[in-house]
Design a protein around this motif. Structure first.
Motif, PDB file in Angstrom:
ATOM      1  N   LEU A  26      99.299  34.380 120.231  1.00 21.81           N
ATOM      2  CA  LEU A  26      98.902  34.287 118.837  1.00 21.81           C
ATOM      3  C   LEU A  26      98.681  32.828 118.467  1.00 21.81           C
ATOM      4  CD1 LEU A  26     101.211  36.851 117.019  1.00 21.81           C
ATOM      5  CD2 LEU A  26      98.902  37.166 117.871  1.00 21.81           C
ATOM      6  N   ASP A  28      98.808  29.680 116.207  1.00 20.10           N
ATOM      7  CA  ASP A  28      99.731  29.158 115.200  1.00 20.10           C
ATOM      8  C   ASP A  28     101.077  29.879 115.202  1.00 20.10           C
ATOM      9  OD1 ASP A  28      97.792  27.371 114.382  1.00 20.10           O
ATOM     10  OD2 ASP A  28      97.137  28.601 112.708  1.00 20.10           O
ATOM     11  N   HIS A  30     102.220  32.100 113.357  1.00 19.07           N
ATOM     12  CA  HIS A  30     102.791  32.384 112.042  1.00 19.07           C
ATOM     13  C   HIS A  30     103.691  33.590 112.173  1.00 19.07           C
ATOM     14  CE1 HIS A  30     100.726  29.663 109.403  1.00 19.07           C
ATOM     15  NE2 HIS A  30      99.530  30.112 109.730  1.00 19.07           N
ATOM     16  N   THR A  95      90.163  33.140 114.609  1.00 15.35           N
ATOM     17  CA  THR A  95      90.423  32.042 115.545  1.00 15.35           C
ATOM     18  C   THR A  95      89.870  32.317 116.935  1.00 15.35           C
ATOM     19  OG1 THR A  95      92.581  32.978 116.071  1.00 15.35           O
ATOM     20  CG2 THR A  95      92.493  31.299 114.330  1.00 15.35           C
ATOM     21  N   TRP A 105      93.232  36.176 114.447  1.00 13.87           N
ATOM     22  CA  TRP A 105      93.148  35.509 113.151  1.00 13.87           C
ATOM     23  C   TRP A 105      94.432  34.777 112.847  1.00 13.87           C
ATOM     24  CZ3 TRP A 105      94.358  40.558 113.785  1.00 13.87           C
ATOM     25  CH2 TRP A 105      95.558  41.002 113.205  1.00 13.87           C
ATOM     26  N   THR A 106      94.365  33.937 111.839  1.00  9.81           N
ATOM     27  CA  THR A 106      95.539  33.304 111.255  1.00  9.81           C
ATOM     28  C   THR A 106      95.255  33.083 109.781  1.00  9.81           C
ATOM     29  OG1 THR A 106      97.164  31.516 111.490  1.00  9.81           O
ATOM     30  CG2 THR A 106      94.842  30.908 111.715  1.00  9.81           C
ATOM     31  N   THR A 107      96.308  33.000 108.985  1.00 11.97           N
ATOM     32  CA  THR A 107      96.114  32.713 107.568  1.00 11.97           C
ATOM     33  C   THR A 107      95.987  31.213 107.359  1.00 11.97           C
ATOM     34  OG1 THR A 107      98.513  32.745 107.257  1.00 11.97           O
ATOM     35  CG2 THR A 107      97.304  34.760 106.713  1.00 11.97           C
ATOM     36  N   ASN A 115     100.589  34.923 108.147  1.00 14.65           N
ATOM     37  CA  ASN A 115     100.547  35.851 109.274  1.00 14.65           C
ATOM     38  C   ASN A 115      99.470  35.426 110.255  1.00 14.65           C
ATOM     39  OD1 ASN A 115      97.988  37.753 108.802  1.00 14.65           O
ATOM     40  ND2 ASN A 115      98.933  37.385 106.802  1.00 14.65           N
ATOM     41  N   SER A 116      99.596  35.927 111.452  1.00 17.36           N
ATOM     42  CA  SER A 116      98.578  35.745 112.477  1.00 17.36           C
ATOM     43  C   SER A 116      98.613  36.979 113.356  1.00 17.36           C
ATOM     44  CB  SER A 116      98.825  34.472 113.294  1.00 17.36           C
ATOM     45  OG  SER A 116     100.076  34.532 113.942  1.00 17.36           O
ATOM     46  N   TYR A 137     104.350  37.779 111.170  1.00 21.71           N
ATOM     47  CA  TYR A 137     104.278  37.508 109.735  1.00 21.71           C
ATOM     48  C   TYR A 137     105.610  36.978 109.228  1.00 21.71           C
ATOM     49  CZ  TYR A 137     106.848  41.865 109.279  1.00 21.71           C
ATOM     50  OH  TYR A 137     107.798  42.837 109.388  1.00 21.71           O
TER      51      TYR A 137
END
Length: 191
Positions: A26, A28, A30, A95, A105-107, A115-116, A137
């Motif tokens: 994942l 980042d 998050h 991403t 994805w990531t926020t 979240n990611s 998350y």
């Protein structure tokens, strides 16, 4: 006696370090909480990827999504239902995007729920495609928020399982089975 190898996605493993398996890969990372869920859908990876990649389609099977506004090829704004009639919002950025294979994805900074995650589409031969959702998350209000979300059936682990089941229904039959109560009745009950 040795156990046979499990061909299930690592994020759904029942043995071993499942938290590490869920968050592996994942961007980042998050999230202090993580969930991984899989479902086999009798459609091609290309069909499933194409439908999922148009984020405007997601509210058709994700019951907690109030709205998604796509701002460009990699960014979107999400409004998601939370417990007790509240909503949470965030901007997300794609991403990683490999057509017919995965979307990650990531926020962006400032998200109500950082979240990611990633959604992967793996061919399953004549059975279709194994779709795996992996999400990390940070629940609002930490562990207390997670418990409250679980009580209101809004916790991401519960939702991931339900959303994947509805995605399967939609992609295999063209419709999502609905409960006996309509959405207004659910809202009146606080669900």
């Amino acid at each position: 006696m040795t156990q046979p190898d499990d061909d299930a996605p690592a994020a759904t493993a029942k043995r071993g370090d499942s938290a590490a398996a869920v968050t592996a890969g994942l961007v980042d990372g998050h999230g202090s909480s993580a969930v991984g869920r899989s479902v086999t859908i009798n459609r091609s990876p290309a069909d499933l990827y194409r439908y999922f990649r148009d984020f405007a389609n997601l509210p058709s099977f994700m019951e907690n999504i109030a709205s998604i506004v796509v701002t460009d090829d990699v960014r979107s704004h999400w409004v998601v239902k939370a417990p007790a009639g509240a909503t949470v919002e965030w901007d997300a950025r794609v991403t990683e995007d490999e057509p017919d294979r995965l979307i990650a994805w990531t926020t962006e900074p400032g998200a109500d729920v950082p979240n990611s995650g990633r959604i992967e589409f793996r061919p399953a031969g004549d059975r279709g495609t194994v779709v795996t959702a992996t999400i990390a998350y940070d629940p609002p209000a930490g562990i207390v928020g997670k418990v409250i979300a679980k009580l209101f059936q809004r916790e991401p682990a519960i939702q991931a399982r339900r959303d994947l089941r509805r995605f399967k229904q939609l992609m295999e039959t063209g419709e999502v089975a609905t409960p006996a109560m309509n959405p207004k009745q659910f809202e009146e009950m606080g669900l």
